[in-house]
Write an enzyme that holds these catalytic residues in place. Structure first.
Site, PDB file in Angstrom:
ATOM      1  N   THR A 115       0.784  -1.226   0.000  1.00  0.00           N
ATOM      2  CA  THR A 115       0.000   0.000   0.000  1.00  0.00           C
ATOM      3  C   THR A 115       0.822   1.286   0.000  1.00  0.00           C
ATOM      4  O   THR A 115       1.933   1.325   0.566  1.00  0.00           O
ATOM      5  CB  THR A 115      -0.915   0.026   1.256  1.00  0.00           C
ATOM      6  OG1 THR A 115      -1.449   1.332   1.438  1.00  0.00           O
ATOM      7  CG2 THR A 115      -0.162  -0.356   2.523  1.00  0.00           C
ATOM      8  N   GLU A 133       0.204   3.608   1.811  1.00  0.00           N
ATOM      9  CA  GLU A 133       0.307   4.072   3.201  1.00  0.00           C
ATOM     10  C   GLU A 133       1.733   3.895   3.741  1.00  0.00           C
ATOM     11  O   GLU A 133       2.101   4.526   4.726  1.00  0.00           O
ATOM     12  CB  GLU A 133      -0.679   3.314   4.091  1.00  0.00           C
ATOM     13  CG  GLU A 133      -2.138   3.682   3.878  1.00  0.00           C
ATOM     14  CD  GLU A 133      -2.510   5.066   4.386  1.00  0.00           C
ATOM     15  OE1 GLU A 133      -2.142   5.402   5.514  1.00  0.00           O
ATOM     16  OE2 GLU A 133      -3.176   5.806   3.634  1.00  0.00           O
ATOM     17  N   TYR A 145      -1.653   0.455  11.005  1.00  0.00           N
ATOM     18  CA  TYR A 145      -1.912  -0.291   9.752  1.00  0.00           C
ATOM     19  C   TYR A 145      -0.662  -0.270   8.861  1.00  0.00           C
ATOM     20  O   TYR A 145      -0.201  -1.302   8.372  1.00  0.00           O
ATOM     21  CB  TYR A 145      -3.104   0.351   9.024  1.00  0.00           C
ATOM     22  CG  TYR A 145      -3.274  -0.092   7.584  1.00  0.00           C
ATOM     23  CD1 TYR A 145      -3.893  -1.305   7.280  1.00  0.00           C
ATOM     24  CD2 TYR A 145      -2.845   0.708   6.525  1.00  0.00           C
ATOM     25  CE1 TYR A 145      -4.060  -1.717   5.956  1.00  0.00           C
ATOM     26  CE2 TYR A 145      -3.011   0.315   5.206  1.00  0.00           C
ATOM     27  CZ  TYR A 145      -3.619  -0.895   4.923  1.00  0.00           C
ATOM     28  OH  TYR A 145      -3.780  -1.293   3.617  1.00  0.00           O
ATOM     29  N   LYS A 181       1.781  -3.258   7.562  1.00  0.00           N
ATOM     30  CA  LYS A 181       1.953  -3.525   6.121  1.00  0.00           C
ATOM     31  C   LYS A 181       3.428  -3.432   5.711  1.00  0.00           C
ATOM     32  O   LYS A 181       3.856  -4.060   4.746  1.00  0.00           O
ATOM     33  CB  LYS A 181       1.114  -2.536   5.300  1.00  0.00           C
ATOM     34  CG  LYS A 181      -0.384  -2.895   5.259  1.00  0.00           C
ATOM     35  CD  LYS A 181      -0.650  -4.018   4.252  1.00  0.00           C
ATOM     36  CE  LYS A 181      -2.123  -4.289   4.067  1.00  0.00           C
ATOM     37  NZ  LYS A 181      -2.395  -5.344   3.086  1.00  0.00           N
TER      38      LYS A 181
HETATM   39  P1  NAP Z   1     -11.479  -4.845   2.103  1.00  0.00           P
HETATM   40  O1  NAP Z   1     -12.626  -4.565   1.207  1.00  0.00           O
HETATM   41  O2  NAP Z   1     -11.466  -4.293   3.473  1.00  0.00           O
HETATM   42  O3  NAP Z   1     -11.327  -6.442   2.183  1.00  0.00           O
HETATM   43  C1  NAP Z   1     -10.498  -7.043   3.145  1.00  0.00           C
HETATM   44  C2  NAP Z   1     -10.658  -8.548   3.045  1.00  0.00           C
HETATM   45  O4  NAP Z   1      -9.802  -9.159   4.025  1.00  0.00           O
HETATM   46  C3  NAP Z   1     -12.086  -9.043   3.338  1.00  0.00           C
HETATM   47  O5  NAP Z   1     -12.363 -10.117   2.489  1.00  0.00           O
HETATM   48  C4  NAP Z   1     -11.952  -9.535   4.779  1.00  0.00           C
HETATM   49  O6  NAP Z   1     -12.890 -10.553   5.103  1.00  0.00           O
HETATM   50  C5  NAP Z   1     -10.565 -10.140   4.739  1.00  0.00           C
HETATM   51  N1  NAP Z   1      -9.985 -10.364   6.063  1.00  0.00           N
HETATM   52  C6  NAP Z   1      -9.818  -9.465   7.062  1.00  0.00           C
HETATM   53  N2  NAP Z   1      -9.240 -10.062   8.118  1.00  0.00           N
HETATM   54  C7  NAP Z   1      -9.045 -11.370   7.783  1.00  0.00           C
HETATM   55  C8  NAP Z   1      -8.515 -12.495   8.444  1.00  0.00           C
HETATM   56  N3  NAP Z   1      -8.059 -12.423   9.699  1.00  0.00           N
HETATM   57  N4  NAP Z   1      -8.484 -13.678   7.797  1.00  0.00           N
HETATM   58  C9  NAP Z   1      -8.966 -13.797   6.552  1.00  0.00           C
HETATM   59  N5  NAP Z   1      -9.500 -12.755   5.854  1.00  0.00           N
HETATM   60  C10 NAP Z   1      -9.531 -11.562   6.480  1.00  0.00           C
HETATM   61  O7  NAP Z   1     -10.112  -4.395   1.418  1.00  0.00           O
HETATM   62  P2  NAP Z   1      -9.786  -4.035  -0.107  1.00  0.00           P
HETATM   63  O8  NAP Z   1     -10.030  -2.601  -0.313  1.00  0.00           O
HETATM   64  O9  NAP Z   1     -10.404  -5.041  -0.984  1.00  0.00           O
HETATM   65  O10 NAP Z   1      -8.203  -4.207  -0.117  1.00  0.00           O
HETATM   66  C11 NAP Z   1      -7.587  -5.466  -0.404  1.00  0.00           C
HETATM   67  C12 NAP Z   1      -6.168  -5.452   0.121  1.00  0.00           C
HETATM   68  O11 NAP Z   1      -5.425  -4.407  -0.499  1.00  0.00           O
HETATM   69  C13 NAP Z   1      -6.014  -5.223   1.614  1.00  0.00           C
HETATM   70  O12 NAP Z   1      -4.911  -5.982   2.048  1.00  0.00           O
HETATM   71  C14 NAP Z   1      -5.714  -3.742   1.728  1.00  0.00           C
HETATM   72  O13 NAP Z   1      -4.984  -3.489   2.912  1.00  0.00           O
HETATM   73  C15 NAP Z   1      -4.875  -3.540   0.492  1.00  0.00           C
HETATM   74  N6  NAP Z   1      -4.916  -2.202  -0.124  1.00  0.00           N
HETATM   75  C16 NAP Z   1      -6.096  -1.629  -0.448  1.00  0.00           C
HETATM   76  C17 NAP Z   1      -6.104  -0.398  -1.085  1.00  0.00           C
HETATM   77  C18 NAP Z   1      -7.393   0.279  -1.485  1.00  0.00           C
HETATM   78  O14 NAP Z   1      -7.359   1.477  -1.775  1.00  0.00           O
HETATM   79  N7  NAP Z   1      -8.497  -0.432  -1.551  1.00  0.00           N
HETATM   80  C19 NAP Z   1      -4.896   0.229  -1.399  1.00  0.00           C
HETATM   81  C20 NAP Z   1      -3.701  -0.407  -1.070  1.00  0.00           C
HETATM   82  C21 NAP Z   1      -3.723  -1.638  -0.447  1.00  0.00           C
HETATM   83  P3  NAP Z   1     -14.335 -10.198   5.762  1.00  0.00           P
HETATM   84  O15 NAP Z   1     -15.228  -9.864   4.604  1.00  0.00           O
HETATM   85  O16 NAP Z   1     -14.673 -11.479   6.436  1.00  0.00           O
HETATM   86  O17 NAP Z   1     -14.119  -9.048   6.693  1.00  0.00           O
HETATM   87  O1  G4F Z   2     -10.775   6.582   2.684  1.00  0.00           O
HETATM   88  P1  G4F Z   2      -9.786   6.488   3.771  1.00  0.00           P
HETATM   89  O2  G4F Z   2     -10.249   5.908   5.052  1.00  0.00           O
HETATM   90  O3  G4F Z   2      -8.561   5.706   3.164  1.00  0.00           O
HETATM   91  P2  G4F Z   2      -7.017   5.616   3.573  1.00  0.00           P
HETATM   92  O4  G4F Z   2      -6.782   5.954   4.995  1.00  0.00           O
HETATM   93  O5  G4F Z   2      -6.263   6.383   2.557  1.00  0.00           O
HETATM   94  O6  G4F Z   2      -6.734   4.048   3.410  1.00  0.00           O
HETATM   95  C1  G4F Z   2      -7.164   3.341   2.261  1.00  0.00           C
HETATM   96  O7  G4F Z   2      -6.200   3.462   1.242  1.00  0.00           O
HETATM   97  C2  G4F Z   2      -4.918   2.890   1.556  1.00  0.00           C
HETATM   98  C3  G4F Z   2      -3.998   3.128   0.356  1.00  0.00           C
HETATM   99  O8  G4F Z   2      -3.377   4.372   0.491  1.00  0.00           O
HETATM  100  C4  G4F Z   2      -5.098   1.410   1.833  1.00  0.00           C
HETATM  101  F1  G4F Z   2      -3.896   0.854   2.115  1.00  0.00           F
HETATM  102  C5  G4F Z   2      -6.053   1.218   2.989  1.00  0.00           C
HETATM  103  O9  G4F Z   2      -6.281  -0.182   3.168  1.00  0.00           O
HETATM  104  C6  G4F Z   2      -7.378   1.891   2.654  1.00  0.00           C
HETATM  105  O10 G4F Z   2      -7.965   1.200   1.589  1.00  0.00           O
HETATM  106  O11 G4F Z   2      -9.195   7.945   4.108  1.00  0.00           O
HETATM  107  C7  G4F Z   2      -8.638   8.770   3.110  1.00  0.00           C
HETATM  108  C8  G4F Z   2      -8.349  10.156   3.671  1.00  0.00           C
HETATM  109  C9  G4F Z   2      -7.599  10.153   5.015  1.00  0.00           C
HETATM  110  O12 G4F Z   2      -6.605  11.155   5.017  1.00  0.00           O
HETATM  111  C10 G4F Z   2      -8.660  10.521   6.028  1.00  0.00           C
HETATM  112  O13 G4F Z   2      -8.167  11.227   7.167  1.00  0.00           O
HETATM  113  O14 G4F Z   2      -9.610  10.792   3.927  1.00  0.00           O
HETATM  114  C11 G4F Z   2      -9.556  11.422   5.191  1.00  0.00           C
HETATM  115  N1  G4F Z   2     -10.912  11.553   5.712  1.00  0.00           N
HETATM  116  C12 G4F Z   2     -11.530  12.743   5.950  1.00  0.00           C
HETATM  117  N2  G4F Z   2     -12.747  12.530   6.469  1.00  0.00           N
HETATM  118  C13 G4F Z   2     -11.729  10.560   6.088  1.00  0.00           C
HETATM  119  C14 G4F Z   2     -12.881  11.171   6.573  1.00  0.00           C
HETATM  120  N3  G4F Z   2     -11.582   9.198   6.042  1.00  0.00           N
HETATM  121  C15 G4F Z   2     -12.620   8.455   6.480  1.00  0.00           C
HETATM  122  N4  G4F Z   2     -12.524   7.099   6.408  1.00  0.00           N
HETATM  123  N5  G4F Z   2     -13.772   9.016   6.968  1.00  0.00           N
HETATM  124  C16 G4F Z   2     -13.954  10.375   7.034  1.00  0.00           C
HETATM  125  O15 G4F Z   2     -14.982  10.863   7.508  1.00  0.00           O
END
Ligand code: NAP
Ligand code: G4F
Length: 368
Positions: A128, A130, A152, A156
Site C-alpha cells: 500500500t 500508506e 496499519y 503492512k
Molecule cells: P477490504 O474490502 O477491506 O477487504 C479485506 C478482506 O480481508 C475481506 O475479504 C476480509 O474478510 C478479509 N480479512 C480481514 N481479516 C481477515 C482475516 N483475519 N483472515 C482472513 N481474511 C480476512 O479491502 P480491499 O479494499 O479489498 O483491499 C484489499 C487489500 O489491499 C487489503 O490488504 C488492503 O490493505 C490492500 N490495499 C487496499 C487499497 C485500497 O485502496 N483499496 C490500497 C492499497 C492496499 P471479511 O469480509 O470477512 O471481513
Molecule cells: O478513505 P480512507 O479511510 O482511506 P485511507 O486511509 O487512505 O486508506 C485506504 O487506502 C490505503 C492506500 O493508500 C489502503 F492501504 C487502505 O487499506 C485503505 O484502503 O481515508 C482517506 C483520507 C484520510 O486522510 C482521512 O483522514 O480521507 C480522510 N478523511 C476525511 N474525512 C476521512 C474522513 N476518512 C474516512 N474514512 N472518513 C472520514 O470521515
C-alpha cells in the site's frame, strides 16, 4: 489444464473484482472466507455456486487453517489480499491489525513452503501507498523512502519486507503491488469516498441530513479498483518477481471529491469556514435544501496521525507492465460511484437511513 488461484480476502472489494477477472481468464478460483454470524457475502454472492469458484473457511490469524487450504488447493498463484484494511480502525485494534496484516503475510509464505510449493507458486502481496505515510517526497515511486504513519502502515511495512526477504532468501516468486487508493461501487461504506457518494445519494433523496467528515484537505491518488486488480495479475505474469507502484498519477483532495460527488447527485455546494468550522452549504439543487449545511466537520473522524499527501508515480508500471493509469478517470470514478449509490439508495428506501447511522457508529467506534 486451467491455472489455480487462491485469493485471501475474496469477500472484499478487490477480492470480488479479482475473482471475476480470473474466472473470465479461465482460472479455477479458490477463496478463503471467515465465519460470520450473519454470513453476509454480498460482493461475491453472484459467483457462489459457479463450477470454477470454491470457498474454504480459514483465517489469516490461524496458521493451521492457511497451511491446510494451501496444501489442499495447491495453487499456481496466491493473491494475499486479506487484511484489516481500515487505517482509522488500526488505531483502535493495533494488535489484531499487526497479527493479520504483518504476521498473516508470513503465515501465507510459510504455508507455501510447508506445502512444498516454493518453486512453483507465485505470490502477490497487497501492499500500500500508506507505507509512504508522512511522505518524504512527492510524487512517490518505488525508490521513495517509507515512513509509515499508522499501526496499519507499520504492519503492512512488515508484510512488504518479509515478501522481499523470502524472494531473496528462498528465490520465491513473490511480489508486492504498492497500490494507491482504489475505489468503486463496492468500496466499504466507512472509507471516505464511499461514505461521500452514499451521503450525496441519501441527502439528495431526503434520507440523510448532513455528512460529517474529518480532514477535508487530505490529498489522495484515487483510481478504479476494477482496473487495479488486472495489474495484480499482470505483476504475477512477468518473467521475474518485482515490486510496482500502481497509481493514476493524479491527485485530488477529499473536498474536491465531495464537491464533485454532490454535483453528480444534483447538489451544488459552496464551502465556508476553516478546519473544524468548515461547512458545505447548498447553493443549487432541490428547493428544500438551498442554504442548508449538508457537509460539516467532526473531530471524531480526525486520526491521531494522518497521511495527507499521497500521489503516485506509475512510470515503472507503465513501462514494464503496459499499465494505463488513466483507463478510468477521477471524474468517471466519482460519477459511476454516485450513480450506483443513487440507484441503490432509491431501492433501499427507508432502510438506507438505518444503514447511514450504522456506518457512522462503526466508524466512530461507538459500540455503546
Ligand atoms: P477490504 O474490502 O477491506 O477487504 C479485506 C478482506 O480481508 C475481506 O475479504 C476480509 O474478510 C478479509 N480479512 C480481514 N481479516 C481477515 C482475516 N483475519 N483472515 C482472513 N481474511 C480476512 O479491502 P480491499 O479494499 O479489498 O483491499 C484489499 C487489500 O489491499 C487489503 O490488504 C488492503 O490493505 C490492500 N490495499 C487496499 C487499497 C485500497 O485502496 N483499496 C490500497 C492499497 C492496499 P471479511 O469480509 O470477512 O471481513
Ligand atoms: O478513505 P480512507 O479511510 O482511506 P485511507 O486511509 O487512505 O486508506 C485506504 O487506502 C490505503 C492506500 O493508500 C489502503 F492501504 C487502505 O487499506 C485503505 O484502503 O481515508 C482517506 C483520507 C484520510 O486522510 C482521512 O483522514 O480521507 C480522510 N478523511 C476525511 N474525512 C476521512 C474522513 N476518512 C474516512 N474514512 N472518513 C472520514 O470521515
Amino acid at each position: 489444464m486451467s491455472k489455480v488461484a487462491l485469493i485471501t480476502g475474496v469477500t472484499g472489494q478487490d477480492g470480488s473484482f479479482l475473482s471475476e477477472f480470473l474466472l473470465e481468464k479461465g482460472y479455477e478460483v479458490h477463496g478463503i472466507i471467515r465465519r460470520s454470524s450473519v454470513d453476509y457475502r454480498e460482493r461475491i454472492a453472484h459467483l457462489e455456486g459457479r463450477p470454477h469458484f470454491h470457498l474454504h473457511y480459514a483465517d489469516l490469524g490461524d496458521s493451521m487453517s492457511i497451511v491446510k487450504v494451501v496444501s489442499v488447493v495447491r495453487p499456481d498463484e496466491i493473491y494475499n489480499l486479506a487484511a484489516q484494511s481500515h487505517v482509522q480502525v488500526s488505531f483502535d485494534s493495533p494488535e489484531f491489525t499487526a497479527d493479520v496484516d504483518a504476521v498473516g503475510v508470513l503465515r501465507v509464505l510459510e504455508a507455501v513452503r510447508a506445502s512444498g510449493l516454493e518453486n512453483t507458486c507465485r505470490i502477490y502481496q497487497a501492499s500500500t501507498s500508506e507505507l509512504y505515510g508522512k511522505v518524504e517526497e512527492v510524487p512517490q515511486n518505488e525508490n521513495t523512502p517509507f515512513h509509515p504513519y499508522s499501526p496499519y502502515a507499520v504492519a503492512k511495512l512488515y508484510g512488504f519486507w518479509i515478501v522481499k526477504e523470502y524472494r531473496e532468501a528462498y528465490h520465491m516468486f513473490c511480489c508486492s503491488g504498492i497500490l494507491f487508493n482504489h475505489e468503486s461501487e463496492r468500496r466499504g461504506e466507512t472509507f471516505v469516498t464511499r461514505k461521500i457518494t452514499l451521503a450525496a445519494a441519501r441527502i439528495s433523496q431526503g434520507l440523510q441530513d448532513c455528512l460529517y467528515l474529518g480532514n477535508m484537505d487530505s490529498l489522495r491518488d484515487w483510481g478504479y479498483a476494477k482496473d487495479y486488480v488486472e495489474c495484480m495479475w499482470i505483476i504475477l505474469q512477468q518473467d521475474k518477481p518485482e515490486d510496482f507502484v500502481i497509481a493514476t498519477g493524479v491527485q485530488h483532495s477529499v473536498r474536491e471529491f465531495t464537491e464533485l460527488a454532490f454535483k453528480h447527485a444534483g447538489i451544488e455546494l459552496k464551502f465556508e469556514g476553516e478546519g473544524i468550522n468548515e461547512k458545505g452549504i447548498v447553493v443549487k439543487g432541490p428547493e428544500n435544501l438551498i442554504g442548508k449545511t449538508v457537509v460539516a466537520v467532526s473531530e471524531d473522524f480526525y486520526r491521531p496521525t494522518d497521511v495527507v499527501n499521497l500521489w503516485g508515480d506509475p512510470t515503472k508500471a507503465k513501462a514494464k507492465l503496459g499499465w494505463n493509469p488513466n483507463k478510468t478517470t477521477f471524474e468517471e470514478l466519482v460519477k459511476l460511484m454516485v450513480e450506483h449509490d443513487i440507484a441503490n439508495v432509491a431501492a433501499e428506501g427507508a432502510a438506507a437511513k438505518v444503514r447511514t447511522n450504522l456506518a457512522e457508529y462503526l466508524e466512530k467506534g461507538i459500540v455503546k
